[in-house]
Write a protein that holds these residues in place. Structure first.
Motif, PDB file in Angstrom:
ATOM      1  N   GLY A  39       0.783  -1.229   0.000  1.00  9.50           N
ATOM      2  CA  GLY A  39       0.000   0.000   0.000  1.00  9.50           C
ATOM      3  C   GLY A  39       0.810   1.272   0.000  1.00  9.50           C
ATOM      4  N   ALA A  40       2.034   1.215  -0.537  1.00  8.84           N
ATOM      5  CA  ALA A  40       2.837   2.435  -0.628  1.00  8.84           C
ATOM      6  C   ALA A  40       2.113   3.433  -1.532  1.00  8.84           C
ATOM      7  CB  ALA A  40       4.212   2.114  -1.197  1.00  8.84           C
ATOM      8  N   PRO A  41       1.896   4.659  -1.079  1.00  2.68           N
ATOM      9  CA  PRO A  41       1.027   5.580  -1.811  1.00  2.68           C
ATOM     10  C   PRO A  41       1.639   6.125  -3.087  1.00  2.68           C
ATOM     11  CG  PRO A  41       2.022   6.693   0.053  1.00  2.68           C
ATOM     12  CD  PRO A  41       2.403   5.243   0.173  1.00  2.68           C
ATOM     13  N   ALA A  42       0.762   6.569  -3.986  1.00  5.00           N
ATOM     14  CA  ALA A  42       1.140   7.321  -5.178  1.00  5.00           C
ATOM     15  C   ALA A  42       0.637   8.748  -5.001  1.00  5.00           C
ATOM     16  CB  ALA A  42       0.536   6.681  -6.423  1.00  5.00           C
ATOM     17  N   LEU A  43       1.070   9.638  -5.889  1.00  2.00           N
ATOM     18  CA  LEU A  43       0.675  11.037  -5.790  1.00  2.00           C
ATOM     19  C   LEU A  43      -0.732  11.251  -6.349  1.00  2.00           C
ATOM     20  CD1 LEU A  43       3.995  12.754  -6.935  1.00  2.00           C
ATOM     21  CD2 LEU A  43       3.098  12.626  -4.595  1.00  2.00           C
ATOM     22  N   VAL A  44      -1.413  12.235  -5.823  1.00  2.00           N
ATOM     23  CA  VAL A  44      -2.714  12.615  -6.393  1.00  2.00           C
ATOM     24  C   VAL A  44      -2.482  13.076  -7.833  1.00  2.00           C
ATOM     25  CG1 VAL A  44      -3.746  13.217  -4.186  1.00  2.00           C
ATOM     26  CG2 VAL A  44      -2.454  14.958  -5.446  1.00  2.00           C
ATOM     27  N   THR A  89      -0.852  13.759  -1.255  1.00  2.00           N
ATOM     28  CA  THR A  89      -0.227  14.959  -1.811  1.00  2.00           C
ATOM     29  C   THR A  89       1.286  14.791  -1.764  1.00  2.00           C
ATOM     30  OG1 THR A  89      -0.088  16.081   0.325  1.00  2.00           O
ATOM     31  CG2 THR A  89      -2.133  16.362  -0.947  1.00  2.00           C
ATOM     32  N   ARG A  90       1.972  15.632  -2.489  1.00  4.08           N
ATOM     33  CA  ARG A  90       3.431  15.566  -2.495  1.00  4.08           C
ATOM     34  C   ARG A  90       3.986  15.815  -1.081  1.00  4.08           C
ATOM     35  NH1 ARG A  90       7.143  15.238  -6.212  1.00  4.08           N
ATOM     36  NH2 ARG A  90       5.596  15.438  -7.883  1.00  4.08           N
ATOM     37  N   GLN A  91       3.377  16.748  -0.368  1.00  3.83           N
ATOM     38  CA  GLN A  91       3.834  17.033   0.996  1.00  3.83           C
ATOM     39  C   GLN A  91       3.685  15.806   1.885  1.00  3.83           C
ATOM     40  OE1 GLN A  91       1.821  20.340   2.825  1.00  3.83           O
ATOM     41  NE2 GLN A  91       3.180  20.383   4.599  1.00  3.83           N
ATOM     42  N   GLU A  92       2.584  15.095   1.755  1.00  9.21           N
ATOM     43  CA  GLU A  92       2.382  13.875   2.546  1.00  9.21           C
ATOM     44  C   GLU A  92       3.372  12.787   2.133  1.00  9.21           C
ATOM     45  OE1 GLU A  92      -2.368  13.817   3.542  1.00  9.21           O
ATOM     46  OE2 GLU A  92      -1.757  13.499   1.452  1.00  9.21           O
ATOM     47  N   ALA A  93       3.651  12.699   0.833  1.00 10.61           N
ATOM     48  CA  ALA A  93       4.601  11.696   0.347  1.00 10.61           C
ATOM     49  C   ALA A  93       5.994  11.931   0.921  1.00 10.61           C
ATOM     50  CB  ALA A  93       4.648  11.715  -1.178  1.00 10.61           C
ATOM     51  N   MET A 137       9.716  10.228  -7.923  1.00 11.23           N
ATOM     52  CA  MET A 137       8.455  10.964  -7.944  1.00 11.23           C
ATOM     53  C   MET A 137       8.674  12.470  -8.116  1.00 11.23           C
ATOM     54  SD  MET A 137       6.649   8.787  -4.870  1.00 11.23           S
ATOM     55  CE  MET A 137       4.947   9.267  -5.127  1.00 11.23           C
ATOM     56  N   ARG A 138       9.936  12.865  -8.278  1.00  6.56           N
ATOM     57  CA  ARG A 138      10.247  14.281  -8.492  1.00  6.56           C
ATOM     58  C   ARG A 138      10.536  14.594  -9.956  1.00  6.56           C
ATOM     59  NH1 ARG A 138      13.813  13.534  -3.729  1.00  6.56           N
ATOM     60  NH2 ARG A 138      12.706  14.277  -1.877  1.00  6.56           N
ATOM     61  N   GLU A 139      10.605  13.561 -10.791  1.00  7.98           N
ATOM     62  CA  GLU A 139      10.990  13.778 -12.191  1.00  7.98           C
ATOM     63  C   GLU A 139       9.872  13.329 -13.126  1.00  7.98           C
ATOM     64  OE1 GLU A 139      14.733  11.896 -12.914  1.00  7.98           O
ATOM     65  OE2 GLU A 139      15.785  13.069 -11.378  1.00  7.98           O
ATOM     66  N   SER A 140       9.472  14.227 -14.010  1.00  8.61           N
ATOM     67  CA  SER A 140       8.365  13.946 -14.933  1.00  8.61           C
ATOM     68  C   SER A 140       8.816  14.240 -16.357  1.00  8.61           C
ATOM     69  CB  SER A 140       7.156  14.814 -14.572  1.00  8.61           C
ATOM     70  OG  SER A 140       6.065  14.543 -15.425  1.00  8.61           O
ATOM     71  N   ARG A 141       8.662  13.265 -17.224  1.00 10.29           N
ATOM     72  CA  ARG A 141       9.034  13.451 -18.635  1.00 10.29           C
ATOM     73  C   ARG A 141       8.328  12.390 -19.470  1.00 10.29           C
ATOM     74  NH1 ARG A 141      13.535  12.271 -15.624  1.00 10.29           N
ATOM     75  NH2 ARG A 141      13.923  10.037 -15.571  1.00 10.29           N
ATOM     76  N   ARG A 142       8.158  12.679 -20.742  1.00 13.64           N
ATOM     77  CA  ARG A 142       7.628  11.723 -21.709  1.00 13.64           C
ATOM     78  C   ARG A 142       8.632  11.613 -22.844  1.00 13.64           C
ATOM     79  NH1 ARG A 142       2.516  14.211 -23.651  1.00 13.64           N
ATOM     80  NH2 ARG A 142       3.561  16.139 -23.027  1.00 13.64           N
TER      81      ARG A 142
END
Length: 355
Positions: free
Chosen positions: A242-247, A309-313, A325-330
């Motif tokens: 159950g490790a969370p993902a970001l909203v 949320t990112r703050q909760e993560a 979870m800090r890097e976003s790219r396509r």
């Protein structure tokens, strides 16, 4: 008679796989399936893996990239190298790739009778390129329809010739070298901007290999790899705990490739990739990280992970997980399809999960 047989064995074409883990083992049968099947040599630092590697069809040799003295056997061993070994776990410089370059650059006279010392790397490569250009071009428009079929193009990188050609090396790097791109769609011309030590070591390896190519006339290609998945490489343990993902509105885009596709891409890169050039080994999936976890959970009949949320993560997850979870790219994979002529066996994660 025995001397003739020994010489023939020594002259057999060879491919060296450095770091022969899951993906390397998937590549072995693709090499073996070729008409002029090379002898596949696997470098391992773990003696307990020798039996496993031999059973997989390789000739294992024991050597440790963290111990340069153990790499003496690599000198002159093969002019075709698949470098899959990760860097060491600390520092910004990839010392393992540095050690590999030094070992491969060491000259050693062949023990096989009748094989001359290497000619100038530049002359050898130009001679091979002129001889194979027409044949390779004729096949460049024919895509592969399955990850398990290796293209029928010239075997020059595997050829056992009287004069050893310059080294042909494909390096398995990571798309983490780009850092955070804010979800932008990028191609291989995007400047590297590593944001963590892990990615900095990969940039170090790429840089060292390109410099070695300039100095020694090597033909180096870089395959930048995103997240690898397969039946044995799904995030099931993470989902189960159950490790969370970001909203959704704070989530990041991730990129993926099936391990079988990746193995076939690496073999094809040896045969077709342009020298000193990077290629994205990425499928056509366009997903946020949390959506990826949801697709896998649904396919396995598991409960979806909670969203935070990112703050909760930041308060709940370990640093290495947070770094992804800090890097976003396509990633664009145009070069993969046009230059390598590769057709994905699993175009998307959904294609895999449906099967």
């Amino acid at each position: 008679m025995h001397g003739m047989i020994a010489t023939r064995i020594l002259r057999r074409a060879r491919v060296l796989i450095v770091g022969c883990g899951d993906v390397g083992l998937r590549a072995v049968p693709l090499f073996k399936a070729r008409a002029a099947a090379p002898r596949v040599i696997a470098l391992t630092s773990h003696r307990e893996r020798v039996a496993e590697l031999r059973a997989a069809g390789t000739t294992p040799i024991v050597g440790d990239l963290d111990d340069r003295a153990s790499l003496g056997r690599l000198a002159g061993l093969s002019s075709t190298v698949l470098h899959l070994a990760p860097p060491q776990k600390e520092g910004d410089d990839d010392r393992r790739t540095q050690a590999l370059i030094a070992a491969l650059s060491t000259r050693r006279r062949s023990v096989a009778r009748g094989i001359a010392s290497p000619m100038s790397p530049h002359r050898a490569w130009r001679a091979w390129f002129r001889a194979s250009f027409r044949t390779a071009s004729a096949h460049a428009q024919t895509p592969v329809k399955t990850a398990h079929i290796v293209p029928d193009v010239p075997d020059a990188p595997f050829a056992a010739t009287r004069r050893r050609p310059p080294i042909r090396l494909v390096y398995a790097s990571t798309t983490g070298v780009y850092g955070d791109c804010g979800g932008a769609l990028i191609d291989e011309t995007r400047p590297v901007r590593p944001e963590n030590a892990r990615a900095k070591r990969r940039v170090s390896a790429e840089t060292r290999l390109r410099r070695a190519a300039v100095r020694g006339g090597w033909r180096v290609s870089i395959v930048r790899i995103p997240g690898i998945y397969a039946a044995n490489r799904l995030p099931l343990a993470r989902i189960e705990r159950g490790a969370p993902a970001l909203v959704a509105d704070e989530d990041v885009f991730t990129n993926h490739i099936h391990a079988d596709d990746l193995a076939a891409i690496l073999v094809r890169a040896i045969l077709r990739a342009k020298p000193q050039r990077a290629i994205h080994a990425s499928d056509d999936t366009d997903l946020l990280m949390g959506d990826y976890f949801d697709r896998v959970a649904d396919a396995q009949g598991m409960a979806r992970v909670p969203r935070v949320t990112r703050q909760e993560a930041e308060a709940r997850l370990e640093p290495i997980t947070l770094s992804f979870m800090r890097e976003s790219r396509r990633l664009k994979n145009t070069r993969l399809k046009r230059e390598l002529g590769y057709e994905l066996h699993y175009p998307t994660i959904d294609d895999f999960l449906r099967r």
